[in-house]
Design a protein around this motif. Structure first.
Motif, PDB file in Angstrom:
ATOM      1  N   MET A  93       0.650  -1.663  -0.360  1.00  0.00           N
ATOM      2  CA  MET A  93      -0.308  -0.056  -0.034  1.00  0.00           C
ATOM      3  C   MET A  93       0.224   1.122  -0.121  1.00  0.00           C
ATOM      4  O   MET A  93       0.219   2.396   0.620  1.00  0.00           O
ATOM      5  N   GLY A  94       1.885   1.187  -0.169  1.00  0.00           N
ATOM      6  CA  GLY A  94       2.873   2.412  -0.062  1.00  0.00           C
ATOM      7  C   GLY A  94       3.599   2.786   1.268  1.00  0.00           C
ATOM      8  O   GLY A  94       3.874   4.264   1.289  1.00  0.00           O
ATOM      9  N   ALA A  95       3.711   1.942   2.452  1.00  0.00           N
ATOM     10  CA  ALA A  95       3.636   2.632   3.270  1.00  0.00           C
ATOM     11  C   ALA A  95       5.436   3.306   3.342  1.00  0.00           C
ATOM     12  O   ALA A  95       5.610   4.353   4.315  1.00  0.00           O
ATOM     13  N   ALA A  96       6.449   3.161   2.498  1.00  0.00           N
ATOM     14  CA  ALA A  96       7.482   3.622   2.810  1.00  0.00           C
ATOM     15  C   ALA A  96       8.044   3.933   0.823  1.00  0.00           C
ATOM     16  O   ALA A  96       9.348   3.628   1.216  1.00  0.00           O
ATOM     17  N   GLY A  97       7.021   4.654   0.617  1.00  0.00           N
ATOM     18  CA  GLY A  97       7.197   4.549  -0.519  1.00  0.00           C
ATOM     19  C   GLY A  97       7.274   3.763  -1.894  1.00  0.00           C
ATOM     20  O   GLY A  97       7.049   2.091  -1.108  1.00  0.00           O
ATOM     21  N   ARG A  98       7.677   3.588  -2.986  1.00  0.00           N
ATOM     22  CA  ARG A  98       6.910   2.472  -4.304  1.00  0.00           C
ATOM     23  C   ARG A  98       8.542   1.955  -4.766  1.00  0.00           C
ATOM     24  O   ARG A  98       8.275   1.088  -5.364  1.00  0.00           O
ATOM     25  N   ARG A  99       9.249   2.237  -4.346  1.00  0.00           N
ATOM     26  CA  ARG A  99      10.614   1.944  -4.517  1.00  0.00           C
ATOM     27  C   ARG A  99      11.823   1.504  -3.235  1.00  0.00           C
ATOM     28  O   ARG A  99      12.210   2.610  -3.009  1.00  0.00           O
ATOM     29  N   LEU A 100      11.698   0.374  -3.318  1.00  0.00           N
ATOM     30  CA  LEU A 100      12.222   0.102  -2.216  1.00  0.00           C
ATOM     31  C   LEU A 100      13.762  -1.021  -1.951  1.00  0.00           C
ATOM     32  O   LEU A 100      13.451  -1.770  -3.494  1.00  0.00           O
ATOM     33  N   TRP A 101      14.618  -0.475  -0.818  1.00  0.00           N
ATOM     34  CA  TRP A 101      15.390  -1.443  -1.177  1.00  0.00           C
ATOM     35  C   TRP A 101      15.292  -2.610   0.518  1.00  0.00           C
ATOM     36  O   TRP A 101      14.790  -2.874   1.098  1.00  0.00           O
ATOM     37  N   HIS A 102      15.659  -3.432  -0.690  1.00  0.00           N
ATOM     38  CA  HIS A 102      15.342  -5.004   0.605  1.00  0.00           C
ATOM     39  C   HIS A 102      16.235  -5.186   1.285  1.00  0.00           C
ATOM     40  O   HIS A 102      18.047  -5.965   0.937  1.00  0.00           O
ATOM     41  N   LEU A 103      16.499  -5.630   2.329  1.00  0.00           N
ATOM     42  CA  LEU A 103      17.466  -5.432   3.075  1.00  0.00           C
ATOM     43  C   LEU A 103      17.167  -6.815   3.845  1.00  0.00           C
ATOM     44  O   LEU A 103      16.085  -6.553   5.171  1.00  0.00           O
ATOM     45  N   GLY A 104      17.748  -7.973   3.448  1.00  0.00           N
ATOM     46  CA  GLY A 104      17.678  -9.578   3.745  1.00  0.00           C
ATOM     47  C   GLY A 104      18.152 -10.578   2.702  1.00  0.00           C
ATOM     48  O   GLY A 104      18.556  -9.849   1.713  1.00  0.00           O
ATOM     49  N   GLU A 150      25.682  -3.814  13.662  1.00  0.00           N
ATOM     50  CA  GLU A 150      26.535  -2.639  13.244  1.00  0.00           C
ATOM     51  C   GLU A 150      27.542  -2.538  11.995  1.00  0.00           C
ATOM     52  O   GLU A 150      28.263  -2.054  11.596  1.00  0.00           O
ATOM     53  N   ASP A 151      27.302  -3.945  11.630  1.00  0.00           N
ATOM     54  CA  ASP A 151      27.714  -3.639   9.984  1.00  0.00           C
ATOM     55  C   ASP A 151      27.610  -3.319   8.933  1.00  0.00           C
ATOM     56  O   ASP A 151      27.591  -2.753   8.040  1.00  0.00           O
ATOM     57  N   TYR A 152      25.763  -2.579   9.647  1.00  0.00           N
ATOM     58  CA  TYR A 152      24.679  -2.238   8.750  1.00  0.00           C
ATOM     59  C   TYR A 152      25.238  -0.210   8.854  1.00  0.00           C
ATOM     60  O   TYR A 152      24.014   0.482   8.162  1.00  0.00           O
ATOM     61  N   ARG A 153      26.000  -0.060  10.057  1.00  0.00           N
ATOM     62  CA  ARG A 153      25.818   1.733  10.211  1.00  0.00           C
ATOM     63  C   ARG A 153      25.866   2.558   9.665  1.00  0.00           C
ATOM     64  O   ARG A 153      25.628   3.079   9.707  1.00  0.00           O
ATOM     65  N   GLY A 154      26.832   1.959   8.901  1.00  0.00           N
ATOM     66  CA  GLY A 154      27.290   3.695   7.574  1.00  0.00           C
ATOM     67  C   GLY A 154      26.508   3.661   6.727  1.00  0.00           C
ATOM     68  O   GLY A 154      25.845   4.621   6.129  1.00  0.00           O
ATOM     69  N   ARG A 155      25.438   2.576   6.363  1.00  0.00           N
ATOM     70  CA  ARG A 155      24.255   1.802   5.338  1.00  0.00           C
ATOM     71  C   ARG A 155      22.855   3.234   5.758  1.00  0.00           C
ATOM     72  O   ARG A 155      22.803   4.222   5.096  1.00  0.00           O
TER      73      ARG A 155
END
Length: 293
Positions: A93-104, A150-155
């Motif tokens: 439903m677009g809660a975070a927009g429609r262009r998403l980066w999948h972290l997983g 912590e591996d993702y702090r910069g991103r």
């Protein structure tokens, strides 16, 4: 005060609906607990309805496939409700927009491929590289056997500066796979929130997953009052906190995430350390037991 009980059967007749957690209660990530399976089958034979309520960041279809592979009998449950399902609704439903980066990890691909018919008409959703994203859908670390938050702090710092909202598909911080403890999406979401990033969560203890359970049961013709529901879980900050927020009774399974705290026998938690720890957590589940049985 929390009452330590021996079996679900001893209290089951008081309830019509069971919200049962999976990991730590029904299985350890590798194998089912036979006594827990038997307890759910017994509850259903007594006329109760079993909702398998999980913070897994996958759809109920993927959860069911895994449980079938593990050997869970179909007469042990009525309906599955997952954090992934609740997150997927908001995502589509677009809660975070429609262009998403999948972290997983790739194992969570079903969130993007198994679309419910009721949501199939939503505008297209695109998975894009991080630099092109309007938002983040987080289902866990890329490598949950090696990565830490912590591996993702910069991103995450870059994401925060860009004002990206993260949809967290699993509020759990950690989970035990056999004897190994790994980080979940909740740990990443917690770091992002601590850094000032915007996070939306949908599994226990947050309301969307409970709302989804009520809707799924209503579609089956099952309605109930809160005093007819018992929530079973081993997560004090997820299962038990969520149950208390919803105003339903809770059964805390001490032999899951917190097994090392309450004495040497995982099946028989010692009352004094258990009650002292619960007081420190400001949680008072109505019942506790070592392992679901």
């Amino acid at each position: 005060m929390t009452e330590i009980i021996e079996t679900l059967a001893g209290i089951g007749a008081q309830y019509d609906v069971l919200y049962c957690d999976l990991w730590g209660c029904l299985h350890d990530g590798r194998a089912l607990y036979p006594e827990a399976v038997a307890a759910l089958q017994g509850f259903r034979r007594g006329g109760g309805t079993v909702v398998l309520m999980t913070n897994a960041p996958r759809t109920r279809h993927a959860v069911e496939r895994r449980l079938v592979r593990m050997g869970l009998p179909r007469d042990a449950w009525d309906v599955i409700v997952s954090s992934g399902d609740a997150t997927q609704e908001a995502m589509l439903m677009g809660a975070a927009g429609r262009r998403l980066w999948h972290l997983g990890p790739e194992k969570d691909e079903d969130l993007f491929t198994e679309i419910p018919e009721a949501l199939a008409g939503q505008p297209p959703l695109l998975r894009v590289p991080f630099d092109e994203a309007e938002g983040i859908i987080c289902t866990g670390p890329f490598d949950d056997c090696a990565d830490t938050p912590e591996d993702y702090r910069g991103r995450f710092l870059s994401a925060k500066v860009r004002g990206l909202t993260m949809l967290s598909a699993n509020p759990d911080i950690v989970v035990d796979v056999g004897e190994t403890r790994i980080y979940c999406a909740g740990a990443l979401a917690q770091l992002y929130a601590d850094m000032g990033g915007a996070v939306m969560s949908f599994g226990k203890p947050h309301p969307p997953i409970y709302d989804l359970a009520r809707r799924r049961l209503a579609a089956m013709g099952i309605s109930y009052d809160n005093d007819q529901v018992l929530a079973v879980g081993d997560g004090i900050l997820t299962d038990i906190a969520g149950a208390q927020a919803e105003g339903i009774d809770a059964l805390f399974v001490t032999g899951g995430l917190e097994a090392s705290r309450f004495g040497p026998d995982v099946q028989a938690p010692e009352a004094a350390p258990l009650l002292a720890w619960l007081t420190g957590q400001t949680r008072t589940p109505r019942y506790a037991m070592g392992r679901l049985r």
